[in-house]
Scaffold this active site. Sequence first.
Site, short mmCIF file in Angstrom:
data_model
loop_
_atom_site.label_atom_id
_atom_site.label_comp_id
_atom_site.label_asym_id
_atom_site.label_seq_id
_atom_site.Cartn_x
_atom_site.Cartn_y
_atom_site.Cartn_z
N TYR A 146 8.85 -10.16 -3.92
CA TYR A 146 8.21 -8.86 -4.08
C TYR A 146 6.82 -9.01 -4.71
O TYR A 146 5.84 -8.41 -4.25
CB TYR A 146 9.11 -7.98 -4.95
N LYS A 152 3.20 -8.00 -3.17
CA LYS A 152 2.40 -6.97 -3.84
C LYS A 152 1.05 -7.52 -4.29
O LYS A 152 0.04 -6.81 -4.27
CB LYS A 152 3.17 -6.41 -5.03
#
Length: 297
Positions: A161, A165
């Site tokens: 993640y 990001k």
Amino acid sequence: MTIDFRDQVAIVTGGGRGLGRSHALELAARGAHVVVNDLAVPGAAVSPAEQVVAEITAAAGSAVADHADITDYAQVVAMVDRTLRRWGRVDVLINNAGILRDASFRNADLGDFRRVIDVHLTGAVHTTKAVWDTMIVQEYGRILMTTSGSGIYGNFGQANYAAAKSALVGLMNVLAIEGHPKGIRVNAIAPLATTQMTASLFDTDTSELMRPEASTAGALFLVSRAAPTKTILAAGAGVYATAEMQETTGVLLRTDEQTVEGVAAHWEQITAGPSIAVGDLQGQLRRFVERANSTDT
């Protein structure tokens, strides 16, 4: 100053739940025609996107549901084509869709890692690419990437993640530079909000503070006519702050000091403040060359 989106057309990915739902509802309430994009749920009579559209239309707003899979570029192009046929333009794109597959890096499944990258990063590339030419022709566009404190600062168990990001910040940085002369502004928001995806991260008291609507206020400013560009806004619990990448002033080493040992010997000076913001790679290059040609050490 009143900010409205009257007669503008906005696409919100992941718009069926959580932050995306909040963004879509507020855009519609402020006059935008909204494409609520989210995957259909197999076996469900009404999809999450359709539920949000029903809320919008019940409040006399304008919206349509679209179930394109953003990891499939052909489906994304078809979604944008449908939007253009219906309303003739695309003014706002909010890249909000995301998934979690948390695990320590040691235990991470590479298939899950690729899937997270595919949804967050590749999905945002697909949607942005599909609207880019339209926004250039219009000489107007607002694009928002959804980054995270996990990508900016790190968070245990979220290597996949965080990588996605953080990559979205790099994408924003370049697109903001390329889009600026075309009237396109590109920003990123790092929201802290209680949603179905993040509910397990907060205790009860904290969860009540993290209303999605608070992050939506920041998100909509970043896609408004008054928006800045190339800005990361952290938003949560009613707190708003910008995050920046910076460099220390640095140290100029003599040629004979430009060795591993020289770097080690000067490490405290290299890492000491003050820090300065760097506009882009060319700015960094100019700063380094000017420093190298100066007499200051």
